[in-house]
Design an enzyme around this catalytic site. Sequence first.
Site, PDB file in Angstrom:
ATOM      1  N   ARG A  27       0.822  -1.218   0.000  1.00  0.00           N
ATOM      2  CA  ARG A  27       0.000   0.000   0.000  1.00  0.00           C
ATOM      3  C   ARG A  27       0.855   1.266   0.000  1.00  0.00           C
ATOM      4  NH1 ARG A  27      -5.631  -0.817   1.707  1.00  0.00           N
ATOM      5  NH2 ARG A  27      -6.145  -2.728   0.604  1.00  0.00           N
ATOM      6  N   ASP A  77      -6.700  -3.055  -7.622  1.00  0.00           N
ATOM      7  CA  ASP A  77      -7.236  -3.703  -6.428  1.00  0.00           C
ATOM      8  C   ASP A  77      -7.539  -5.157  -6.732  1.00  0.00           C
ATOM      9  OD1 ASP A  77      -8.271  -2.802  -3.576  1.00  0.00           O
ATOM     10  OD2 ASP A  77      -9.588  -4.382  -4.310  1.00  0.00           O
ATOM     11  N   TYR A 154     -14.828 -12.415  -0.615  1.00  0.00           N
ATOM     12  CA  TYR A 154     -15.550 -11.166  -0.907  1.00  0.00           C
ATOM     13  C   TYR A 154     -16.722 -11.416  -1.848  1.00  0.00           C
ATOM     14  CZ  TYR A 154     -11.822  -8.565   1.390  1.00  0.00           C
ATOM     15  OH  TYR A 154     -10.953  -8.069   2.323  1.00  0.00           O
TER      16      TYR A 154
HETATM   17  O1  CP3 Z   1      -0.074  -2.209  -2.382  1.00  0.00           O
HETATM   18  C1  CP3 Z   1      -0.443  -1.294  -3.147  1.00  0.00           C
HETATM   19  O2  CP3 Z   1      -0.275  -0.088  -2.909  1.00  0.00           O
HETATM   20  C2  CP3 Z   1      -1.017  -1.685  -4.503  1.00  0.00           C
HETATM   21  C3  CP3 Z   1      -2.436  -1.486  -4.659  1.00  0.00           C
HETATM   22  C4  CP3 Z   1      -3.364  -2.326  -3.801  1.00  0.00           C
HETATM   23  C5  CP3 Z   1      -4.561  -1.821  -3.247  1.00  0.00           C
HETATM   24  N1  CP3 Z   1      -5.232  -2.868  -2.696  1.00  0.00           N
HETATM   25  C6  CP3 Z   1      -5.012  -0.431  -3.302  1.00  0.00           C
HETATM   26  C7  CP3 Z   1      -6.095   0.001  -2.408  1.00  0.00           C
HETATM   27  C8  CP3 Z   1      -3.289  -3.668  -3.495  1.00  0.00           C
HETATM   28  C9  CP3 Z   1      -2.183  -4.682  -3.783  1.00  0.00           C
HETATM   29  C10 CP3 Z   1      -4.490  -4.003  -2.803  1.00  0.00           C
HETATM   30  C11 CP3 Z   1      -4.786  -5.362  -2.359  1.00  0.00           C
HETATM   31  C12 CP3 Z   1      -6.033  -5.608  -1.651  1.00  0.00           C
HETATM   32  N2  CP3 Z   1      -7.249  -5.014  -1.818  1.00  0.00           N
HETATM   33  C13 CP3 Z   1      -6.181  -6.635  -0.696  1.00  0.00           C
HETATM   34  C14 CP3 Z   1      -5.103  -7.611  -0.281  1.00  0.00           C
HETATM   35  C15 CP3 Z   1      -4.071  -7.025   0.606  1.00  0.00           C
HETATM   36  C16 CP3 Z   1      -4.574  -6.690   1.985  1.00  0.00           C
HETATM   37  O3  CP3 Z   1      -4.591  -5.479   2.283  1.00  0.00           O
HETATM   38  O4  CP3 Z   1      -4.866  -7.616   2.747  1.00  0.00           O
HETATM   39  C17 CP3 Z   1      -7.505  -6.600  -0.246  1.00  0.00           C
HETATM   40  C18 CP3 Z   1      -8.118  -7.508   0.799  1.00  0.00           C
HETATM   41  C19 CP3 Z   1      -8.177  -5.581  -0.968  1.00  0.00           C
HETATM   42  C20 CP3 Z   1      -9.616  -5.214  -0.917  1.00  0.00           C
HETATM   43  C21 CP3 Z   1      -9.782  -3.832  -0.458  1.00  0.00           C
HETATM   44  N3  CP3 Z   1      -9.420  -2.722  -1.163  1.00  0.00           N
HETATM   45  C22 CP3 Z   1     -10.348  -3.417   0.768  1.00  0.00           C
HETATM   46  C23 CP3 Z   1     -10.867  -4.341   1.850  1.00  0.00           C
HETATM   47  C24 CP3 Z   1     -10.333  -2.031   0.762  1.00  0.00           C
HETATM   48  C25 CP3 Z   1     -10.954  -1.116   1.784  1.00  0.00           C
HETATM   49  C26 CP3 Z   1     -10.088  -0.967   2.980  1.00  0.00           C
HETATM   50  C27 CP3 Z   1      -9.223   0.250   2.823  1.00  0.00           C
HETATM   51  O5  CP3 Z   1      -8.013   0.156   3.080  1.00  0.00           O
HETATM   52  O6  CP3 Z   1      -9.797   1.303   2.486  1.00  0.00           O
HETATM   53  C28 CP3 Z   1      -9.700  -1.600  -0.440  1.00  0.00           C
HETATM   54  C29 CP3 Z   1      -9.435  -0.214  -0.863  1.00  0.00           C
HETATM   55  C30 CP3 Z   1      -8.057   0.118  -1.324  1.00  0.00           C
HETATM   56  N4  CP3 Z   1      -7.270  -0.667  -2.109  1.00  0.00           N
HETATM   57  C31 CP3 Z   1      -7.380   1.345  -1.093  1.00  0.00           C
HETATM   58  C32 CP3 Z   1      -6.164   1.279  -1.762  1.00  0.00           C
HETATM   59  C33 CP3 Z   1      -5.113   2.352  -1.866  1.00  0.00           C
HETATM   60  C34 CP3 Z   1      -7.950   2.525  -0.332  1.00  0.00           C
HETATM   61  C35 CP3 Z   1      -8.901   3.188  -1.255  1.00  0.00           C
HETATM   62  C36 CP3 Z   1      -9.024   4.675  -1.043  1.00  0.00           C
HETATM   63  O7  CP3 Z   1      -8.247   5.438  -1.643  1.00  0.00           O
HETATM   64  O8  CP3 Z   1      -9.930   5.041  -0.299  1.00  0.00           O
END
Ligand code: CP3
Length: 346
Positions: A27, A77, A154
């Site tokens: 992230r 994502d 999911y």
């Molecule tokens: O690592 C990176 O920066 C690359 C991009 C990336 C994102 N999500 C961007 C993101 C990667 C590799 C992911 C993986 C991801 N997404 C996982 C597996 C890794 C982990 O964290 O366990 C999962 C379970 C998801 C699903 C997901 N996406 C959730 C549950 C959420 C909401 C929770 C949160 O952190 O807001 C997201 C949103 C998300 N994915 C954001 C980002 C930068 C935040 C979105 C925003 O800008 O509001």
Amino acid sequence: MTDQSQKTILRALRGEVLPTPPIWMMRQAGRYLPEYRATRAQAGDFLKLCYNPDLAAEVTLQPIRRYGFDAAILFADILLICQALGADLWFETGEGPRLSTVTTPADMAALKPATAIHDRLSPVYETVRILSRELPRETTLIGFAGAPWTVATYMIAGRGTPDQGPAHALKAADRATFAALIDLIADATIDYLSEQVKAGAEVVKLFDSWAGSLKGPDFTDFAVKPVARIIAELKSRHPGLPIIAFPREAGQGYVGFARATGADCVALDNSVTPEWAAAHVQVDGCVQGNLAPGHMVTGGEALVRETRRVVEAFRKGPHIFNLGHGITPDADPENVRLMIDTVRGA
Ligand code: CP3
């Protein structure tokens, strides 16, 4: 550096022991960075950002410019593939993802075949192409997807769940439908990652965030076997492609995971100590991890001490420095700098 094979991340993934571990951060493009928040506001919302190749490439590059990480991870994502398979997907502000659910044979039958995903996902491949042109030549580009079990949790629940209850329930009640969903996601993931590689991804990573809730034979059937099938097929299509697997909270399941799946590197979470992982996981090859993300919030002496501890514990084998999970939005960007300087010995 002109020889691409000399990039530090690629060397570590081949099993080389380097004097300083290469570093990137899960992230690393995210809400803790003001420049990310600005670009996300420009895009409108998170999914629009994911599907806008210029802006997705821009946020991928932001932490590379700011910190000079050794790897960039594609901004996208793990849930985009659900949408490409025909599920509805949206993000509720402050809450997280929401999806239409898959719980019956009829829901399964309504999904698209794995071969139909590329229309929806082609902007992601375009992001990869832009990045492979624009990244500094020493920076490795990592593509990724979710592992089938985590993506299925999911799709079945329609949202994130603390215990993956709905997915466990479907697995118990209708194993055929559950297994068919896992197979469909695995097939789609092979094609999705293969397209990312063709577009320029040099490494791919499989995120199995909920692997830890699979126990005993279920862990073998749904955290090991589908991942092994994806890795075998990708390596036959792309010989030499390095692959990182992240079976988060696998515990004892980490032992032998690289051998069982064919992964070149296993990413470690914070439920295992670096000393234990060096003895039981790094013996099989490269590991990635595993500073606790909380240090990016709290900083100070503890950050420096624990960063040094992770570097020291993994010093005798191949290691890529990272956090044990994603950096959180409340992290202080200065603490990221302190971690990098500590790893690089400045
Ligand atoms: O690592 C990176 O920066 C690359 C991009 C990336 C994102 N999500 C961007 C993101 C990667 C590799 C992911 C993986 C991801 N997404 C996982 C597996 C890794 C982990 O964290 O366990 C999962 C379970 C998801 C699903 C997901 N996406 C959730 C549950 C959420 C909401 C929770 C949160 O952190 O807001 C997201 C949103 C998300 N994915 C954001 C980002 C930068 C935040 C979105 C925003 O800008 O509001």
